[in-house]
Design an enzyme around this catalytic site. Sequence first.
Site, PDB file in Angstrom:
ATOM      1  N   LYS A  22      43.141  18.778  72.875  1.00  0.00           N
ATOM      2  CA  LYS A  22      42.104  19.807  72.668  1.00  0.00           C
ATOM      3  C   LYS A  22      42.484  20.685  71.473  1.00  0.00           C
ATOM      4  O   LYS A  22      41.656  20.952  70.601  1.00  0.00           O
ATOM      5  CB  LYS A  22      41.975  20.671  73.910  1.00  0.00           C
ATOM      6  CG  LYS A  22      41.162  21.941  73.707  1.00  0.00           C
ATOM      7  CD  LYS A  22      41.014  22.779  74.958  1.00  0.00           C
ATOM      8  CE  LYS A  22      42.167  23.690  75.193  1.00  0.00           C
ATOM      9  NZ  LYS A  22      42.174  24.918  74.361  1.00  0.00           N
ATOM     10  N   ASN A  23      43.739  21.102  71.426  1.00  0.00           N
ATOM     11  CA  ASN A  23      44.130  22.083  70.406  1.00  0.00           C
ATOM     12  C   ASN A  23      44.358  21.470  69.037  1.00  0.00           C
ATOM     13  O   ASN A  23      44.558  22.191  68.071  1.00  0.00           O
ATOM     14  CB  ASN A  23      45.351  22.871  70.886  1.00  0.00           C
ATOM     15  CG  ASN A  23      45.000  23.751  72.084  1.00  0.00           C
ATOM     16  OD1 ASN A  23      43.823  23.922  72.415  1.00  0.00           O
ATOM     17  ND2 ASN A  23      46.005  24.257  72.763  1.00  0.00           N
ATOM     18  N   ARG A  92      35.927  30.997  72.550  1.00  0.00           N
ATOM     19  CA  ARG A  92      36.464  32.044  71.682  1.00  0.00           C
ATOM     20  C   ARG A  92      37.230  31.472  70.501  1.00  0.00           C
ATOM     21  O   ARG A  92      37.311  32.091  69.450  1.00  0.00           O
ATOM     22  CB  ARG A  92      37.322  33.030  72.446  1.00  0.00           C
ATOM     23  CG  ARG A  92      38.630  32.475  72.925  1.00  0.00           C
ATOM     24  CD  ARG A  92      39.598  33.564  73.174  1.00  0.00           C
ATOM     25  NE  ARG A  92      39.657  34.467  72.060  1.00  0.00           N
ATOM     26  CZ  ARG A  92      40.328  34.207  70.929  1.00  0.00           C
ATOM     27  NH1 ARG A  92      40.916  33.052  70.768  1.00  0.00           N
ATOM     28  NH2 ARG A  92      40.361  35.096  69.960  1.00  0.00           N
ATOM     29  N   CYS A 116      39.470  37.110  76.252  1.00  0.00           N
ATOM     30  CA  CYS A 116      39.234  36.078  77.269  1.00  0.00           C
ATOM     31  C   CYS A 116      40.116  36.449  78.454  1.00  0.00           C
ATOM     32  O   CYS A 116      40.733  37.507  78.509  1.00  0.00           O
ATOM     33  CB  CYS A 116      39.583  34.706  76.714  1.00  0.00           C
ATOM     34  SG  CYS A 116      41.349  34.463  76.586  1.00  0.00           S
ATOM     35  N   ARG A 121      43.007  38.897  72.645  1.00  0.00           N
ATOM     36  CA  ARG A 121      42.835  37.823  71.641  1.00  0.00           C
ATOM     37  C   ARG A 121      42.333  38.384  70.305  1.00  0.00           C
ATOM     38  O   ARG A 121      41.270  38.029  69.805  1.00  0.00           O
ATOM     39  CB  ARG A 121      41.902  36.724  72.145  1.00  0.00           C
ATOM     40  CG  ARG A 121      42.233  36.138  73.489  1.00  0.00           C
ATOM     41  CD  ARG A 121      43.579  35.443  73.585  1.00  0.00           C
ATOM     42  NE  ARG A 121      43.692  34.219  72.841  1.00  0.00           N
ATOM     43  CZ  ARG A 121      43.333  33.010  73.301  1.00  0.00           C
ATOM     44  NH1 ARG A 121      42.840  32.903  74.492  1.00  0.00           N
ATOM     45  NH2 ARG A 121      43.493  31.925  72.558  1.00  0.00           N
ATOM     46  N   LEU A 125      45.056  38.903  62.223  1.00  0.00           N
ATOM     47  CA  LEU A 125      45.873  38.053  61.339  1.00  0.00           C
ATOM     48  C   LEU A 125      44.992  37.035  60.603  1.00  0.00           C
ATOM     49  O   LEU A 125      45.232  36.716  59.436  1.00  0.00           O
ATOM     50  CB  LEU A 125      46.963  37.332  62.142  1.00  0.00           C
ATOM     51  CG  LEU A 125      47.950  38.232  62.904  1.00  0.00           C
ATOM     52  CD1 LEU A 125      48.966  37.390  63.663  1.00  0.00           C
ATOM     53  CD2 LEU A 125      48.645  39.195  61.963  1.00  0.00           C
ATOM     54  N   ASP A 305      51.380  27.697  77.150  1.00  0.00           N
ATOM     55  CA  ASP A 305      50.386  26.907  77.903  1.00  0.00           C
ATOM     56  C   ASP A 305      50.987  26.168  79.086  1.00  0.00           C
ATOM     57  O   ASP A 305      50.269  25.780  80.008  1.00  0.00           O
ATOM     58  CB  ASP A 305      49.702  25.893  76.976  1.00  0.00           C
ATOM     59  CG  ASP A 305      48.818  26.585  75.946  1.00  0.00           C
ATOM     60  OD1 ASP A 305      48.396  25.904  74.995  1.00  0.00           O
ATOM     61  OD2 ASP A 305      48.578  27.799  76.093  1.00  0.00           O
ATOM     62  N   ARG A 397      37.388  22.603  80.532  1.00  0.00           N
ATOM     63  CA  ARG A 397      37.480  23.008  79.132  1.00  0.00           C
ATOM     64  C   ARG A 397      38.584  22.229  78.425  1.00  0.00           C
ATOM     65  O   ARG A 397      38.502  21.944  77.228  1.00  0.00           O
ATOM     66  CB  ARG A 397      37.790  24.515  79.026  1.00  0.00           C
ATOM     67  CG  ARG A 397      36.617  25.435  79.274  1.00  0.00           C
ATOM     68  CD  ARG A 397      36.972  26.860  78.870  1.00  0.00           C
ATOM     69  NE  ARG A 397      37.674  26.857  77.615  1.00  0.00           N
ATOM     70  CZ  ARG A 397      38.819  27.530  77.401  1.00  0.00           C
ATOM     71  NH1 ARG A 397      39.353  28.250  78.370  1.00  0.00           N
ATOM     72  NH2 ARG A 397      39.412  27.491  76.233  1.00  0.00           N
TER      73      ARG A 397
HETATM   74  C1  EPZ Z   1      46.263  28.626  70.301  1.00  0.00           C
HETATM   75  O1  EPZ Z   1      45.550  29.825  70.555  1.00  0.00           O
HETATM   76  C2  EPZ Z   1      45.874  27.683  71.429  1.00  0.00           C
HETATM   77  N1  EPZ Z   1      44.442  27.441  71.392  1.00  0.00           N
HETATM   78  C3  EPZ Z   1      46.267  28.302  72.775  1.00  0.00           C
HETATM   79  O2  EPZ Z   1      45.956  27.349  73.793  1.00  0.00           O
HETATM   80  C4  EPZ Z   1      47.775  28.542  72.772  1.00  0.00           C
HETATM   81  O3  EPZ Z   1      48.150  29.164  73.980  1.00  0.00           O
HETATM   82  C5  EPZ Z   1      48.144  29.452  71.583  1.00  0.00           C
HETATM   83  O4  EPZ Z   1      47.674  28.848  70.351  1.00  0.00           O
HETATM   84  C6  EPZ Z   1      49.635  29.667  71.480  1.00  0.00           C
HETATM   85  O5  EPZ Z   1      50.277  28.449  71.332  1.00  0.00           O
HETATM   86  C7  EPZ Z   1      43.952  26.555  70.500  1.00  0.00           C
HETATM   87  O6  EPZ Z   1      44.675  25.988  69.698  1.00  0.00           O
HETATM   88  C8  EPZ Z   1      42.477  26.320  70.534  1.00  0.00           C
HETATM   89  P1  EPZ Z   1      47.766  32.501  68.625  1.00  0.00           P
HETATM   90  P2  EPZ Z   1      45.504  30.991  69.422  1.00  0.00           P
HETATM   91  O7  EPZ Z   1      46.913  32.957  67.520  1.00  0.00           O
HETATM   92  O8  EPZ Z   1      45.441  30.385  68.080  1.00  0.00           O
HETATM   93  C9  EPZ Z   1      48.202  37.198  68.953  1.00  0.00           C
HETATM   94  C10 EPZ Z   1      45.071  26.610  75.823  1.00  0.00           C
HETATM   95  O9  EPZ Z   1      45.294  26.869  77.015  1.00  0.00           O
HETATM   96  N2  EPZ Z   1      47.316  37.278  67.786  1.00  0.00           N
HETATM   97  O10 EPZ Z   1      49.014  31.725  68.310  1.00  0.00           O
HETATM   98  O11 EPZ Z   1      44.458  31.956  69.809  1.00  0.00           O
HETATM   99  C11 EPZ Z   1      47.422  36.794  70.207  1.00  0.00           C
HETATM  100  O12 EPZ Z   1      46.826  37.930  70.803  1.00  0.00           O
HETATM  101  C12 EPZ Z   1      44.994  27.719  74.801  1.00  0.00           C
HETATM  102  O13 EPZ Z   1      44.902  25.449  75.364  1.00  0.00           O
HETATM  103  C13 EPZ Z   1      47.141  38.490  67.144  1.00  0.00           C
HETATM  104  O14 EPZ Z   1      47.698  39.506  67.542  1.00  0.00           O
HETATM  105  O15 EPZ Z   1      46.935  31.636  69.656  1.00  0.00           O
HETATM  106  C14 EPZ Z   1      48.482  36.207  71.090  1.00  0.00           C
HETATM  107  O16 EPZ Z   1      49.158  37.253  71.750  1.00  0.00           O
HETATM  108  C15 EPZ Z   1      45.274  29.086  75.419  1.00  0.00           C
HETATM  109  N3  EPZ Z   1      46.313  38.545  66.071  1.00  0.00           N
HETATM  110  C16 EPZ Z   1      49.445  35.562  70.094  1.00  0.00           C
HETATM  111  O17 EPZ Z   1      49.146  36.141  68.811  1.00  0.00           O
HETATM  112  C17 EPZ Z   1      45.662  37.429  65.597  1.00  0.00           C
HETATM  113  O18 EPZ Z   1      44.933  37.539  64.590  1.00  0.00           O
HETATM  114  C18 EPZ Z   1      49.325  34.040  69.998  1.00  0.00           C
HETATM  115  O19 EPZ Z   1      48.064  33.773  69.546  1.00  0.00           O
HETATM  116  C19 EPZ Z   1      45.860  36.210  66.263  1.00  0.00           C
HETATM  117  C20 EPZ Z   1      46.696  36.146  67.354  1.00  0.00           C
END
Ligand code: EPZ
Length: 417
Positions: A22-23, A92, A116, A121, A125, A305, A397
């Site tokens: 998915k990711n 999202r 979410c 979220r 960044l 995850d 999902r």
């Molecule tokens: C990706 O989400 C994955 N989703 C998530 O999988 C996964 O848990 C996550 O990466 C971490 O590995 C997809 O790839 C579609 P992040 P993403 O940006 O990109 C903070 C699942 O179950 N942050 O690495 O949203 C954020 O709040 C899902 O398959 C900021 O502060 O994750 C979080 O605390 C859940 N500002 C942390 O970084 C930003 O602009 C990690 O988020 C972006 C993120």
Amino acid sequence: MSVWTINGGNKLFGDVKAQGSKNAVLPIMAAAIITGCETELINCPELSDVGAAMDILRHLGCKAERRDGAVYIDSRGMNRTDIPHELMREMRSSVIFLGAILARAHRASISYPGGCELGARPIDLHLAALKSLGADIQEQGCNINCFDSGLIGTRINLKFPSVGATENAMLAACAAKGETVITNAAREPEIVDLQEFMRKLGVNISGAGTSVVTIDGFGTRRSVKHKIMNDRIVSATAMCCVAVTGGSITLNEVVPADFETAMAALEYMGCDIERGECTVKITCNTALRACYPIVTRPYPDFPTDIQPLLMAACLTAAGTTEFTENIFENRYRHVPEMCKLGADIVVEDRVARVTGVKRLQGAEVSATDLRGGAALVAAALGADGRTVIDDNGHIARGYEDFDRLLANLGADLSYRA
Ligand code: EPZ
């Protein structure tokens, strides 16, 4: 909507071929609009999140259809640059389209993806990365309007190795004039898969999988075929299910290194794991012991995850396992539901202490999010008696035919979508 009924107690045996990731597929579907081409995505999982991404592509004026396990995208006819709230709300992580739309059309409008179940979220960044490239970003209420009069390659240093922000920066940088270097980039395997797809588009890109990714423009390819990598989280999920029930399964067509941290934890707990070149065999025939402290961090450390799934395996392991969730601020919503099954878990801020109990008892529980829901299924497989899980569409999902996968391994369950 979507209810699982699980009669626990059966051991699991058999072979598993994990679905496409998915990711990995979601950012690749966004990348398919950058050059205006025909794309064939093989091993594309049938998930509601993939359906949501197809809805967005169609809204943008692209063709997107599923045929024989593959998804075909034709982005040559793209004629819109906005994603309305009702589509952003469906998923999202649609924010990943922002960089791709900007790269294609030099303008993009989305509504704030919002939080979410896992937390706020934020996308600061993402927006900072696009601004570094020269995008003008106006935030009006819950809408974000971006446009540029020509993106310029630059150095983008991410304050945190955000997966989504890394991907958005990679996608937007394709259209920038000159070289872009992203430092402190996320290193997840799904980003490497995105890079491989982007290379097929003709993008000059390297470094994915390390903390430094370099992009320097693209040539245009008119048609691309790509096989999506297998889902390492689904593979680890299947392993945690066997750790709960006992038995022995073999995962096929996997990259063991992609989920080594999960395997190391299960091995420590007492599971026997044989790693092949593209297979993993896990056998669990003894009572498990608690794991060493699990601390979630960006890849290659322990993935957030898999935290709920490994927790399910710890619920009846002898001893106490301490989890520290560093990535999302609200990723213990499965804990109260696990306690309804008789689990002994105490949460203090980002730390959850799980003390193994002798047996879990079936109960009525509710899935709170995608991985938390899958963790409840795993726990229920080992509980005495019947568990009913009100899933509310969460698990579909990210897991394709998860009920069929488990039933084929011997689980006694039924699922009503
Ligand atoms: C990706 O989400 C994955 N989703 C998530 O999988 C996964 O848990 C996550 O990466 C971490 O590995 C997809 O790839 C579609 P992040 P993403 O940006 O990109 C903070 C699942 O179950 N942050 O690495 O949203 C954020 O709040 C899902 O398959 C900021 O502060 O994750 C979080 O605390 C859940 N500002 C942390 O970084 C930003 O602009 C990690 O988020 C972006 C993120």
